[in-house]
Design a protein around this motif. Structure first.
Motif, short mmCIF file in Angstrom:
data_model
loop_
_atom_site.label_atom_id
_atom_site.label_comp_id
_atom_site.label_asym_id
_atom_site.label_seq_id
_atom_site.Cartn_x
_atom_site.Cartn_y
_atom_site.Cartn_z
N GLU A 1 6.59 -6.02 33.98
CA GLU A 1 8.04 -5.73 35.26
C GLU A 1 7.12 -5.28 36.33
OE1 GLU A 1 5.88 -2.89 31.99
OE2 GLU A 1 6.95 -4.90 32.20
N THR B 1 18.58 -12.35 31.07
CA THR B 1 18.65 -10.96 30.02
C THR B 1 19.51 -11.26 29.18
OG1 THR B 1 18.95 -8.53 30.52
CG2 THR B 1 20.73 -10.55 31.53
N GLY C 1 21.29 -3.39 24.79
CA GLY C 1 21.64 -1.93 25.45
C GLY C 1 21.35 -0.79 24.50
N ARG D 1 16.91 -1.06 24.21
CA ARG D 1 16.80 -0.91 25.91
C ARG D 1 15.59 0.29 25.69
NH1 ARG D 1 20.32 -0.78 30.25
NH2 ARG D 1 19.44 1.70 30.43
N SER E 1 12.63 -2.93 29.32
CA SER E 1 13.59 -3.67 29.75
C SER E 1 12.62 -3.87 31.01
CB SER E 1 15.03 -4.02 30.04
OG SER E 1 15.43 -4.88 30.86
N THR F 1 13.89 -7.20 32.97
CA THR F 1 14.91 -6.69 34.01
C THR F 1 15.32 -6.06 34.57
OG1 THR F 1 15.39 -8.79 32.66
CG2 THR F 1 17.35 -8.32 34.04
N ASP F 2 15.74 -4.61 33.84
CA ASP F 2 16.50 -3.20 34.03
C ASP F 2 14.77 -2.77 34.86
OD1 ASP F 2 17.94 -1.08 33.90
OD2 ASP F 2 16.28 0.18 33.28
N HIS F 3 13.56 -3.00 34.87
CA HIS F 3 12.96 -2.99 35.25
C HIS F 3 12.97 -2.44 36.75
CE1 HIS F 3 8.98 0.02 36.28
NE2 HIS F 3 8.98 -1.28 37.32
N ILE G 1 15.42 -4.33 38.30
CA ILE G 1 16.04 -4.02 39.36
C ILE G 1 15.86 -2.83 39.47
CG2 ILE G 1 19.15 -3.74 38.73
CD1 ILE G 1 19.16 -5.74 36.83
N ARG G 2 16.23 -2.03 38.78
CA ARG G 2 15.69 -0.10 38.82
C ARG G 2 14.59 0.26 40.23
NH1 ARG G 2 18.13 3.54 35.83
NH2 ARG G 2 19.31 2.59 33.49
#
Length: 149
Positions: free
Chosen positions: A92, A111, A115, A119, A124, A126-128, A130-131
């Protein structure tokens, strides 16, 4: 619209779906693609590898190079301008740093769509991205990959 697209890959079906989407976008926008895999040999890296730590790190890096090479071949076959590299560290963080350092306009990632508790416990990448990133992220999900789970 997009001059530089980052395609992270871990060899999964989800990353393959993202690579397909990213290469199509690159061809449409005449963009350069940067294919990156991160050899994460930290404490939560691929623990299924046998042997001592040095050989495990070498095996993880070897897998990452194979993942990058596979996408490079697809990009070259599609006549897309492409470069590839393997990074070392937490995925990430490495992906965001690479994107910033290389003036990436778009990140195309896969991804698993997990969830909830899973997660939260495992995190995640991808989540990191994005955020905490400031670069647009296109998240691709393959129906065939989802069916295999």
């Amino acid at each position: 619209m997009f001059d530089t697209i980052l395609l992270p890959t871990d060899g999964s079906d989800y990353a393959e779906a993202a690579a397909e989407t990213g290469l199509e976008l690159a061809a449409t926008h005449d963009a350069t693609v940067h294919v990156v895999s991160v050899a994460d040999s930290g404490p939560l890296g691929d623990l299924r590898l046998p042997g001592d730590a040095a050989s495990a790190k070498e095996a993880i890096r070897g897998r990452a190079e194979e993942y990058v090479d596979a996408v490079l071949e697809r990009a070259e076959a599609a006549d897309v301008d492409v470069t590839g590299t393997v990074l070392q560290g937490p995925p990430e963080h490495e992906l965001l740093e690479y994107a910033r350092d290389n003036d990436v306009d778009l990140i195309v990632m896969g991804t698993r769509g997990r969830g909830g508790v899973h997660r939260m416990a495992m995190g995640s990448v991808t989540d990191h991205v994005i955020r905490f990133g400031d670069i647009p992220v296109f998240v691709a999900n393959s129906e065939s990959a989802v069916e295999q789970e």
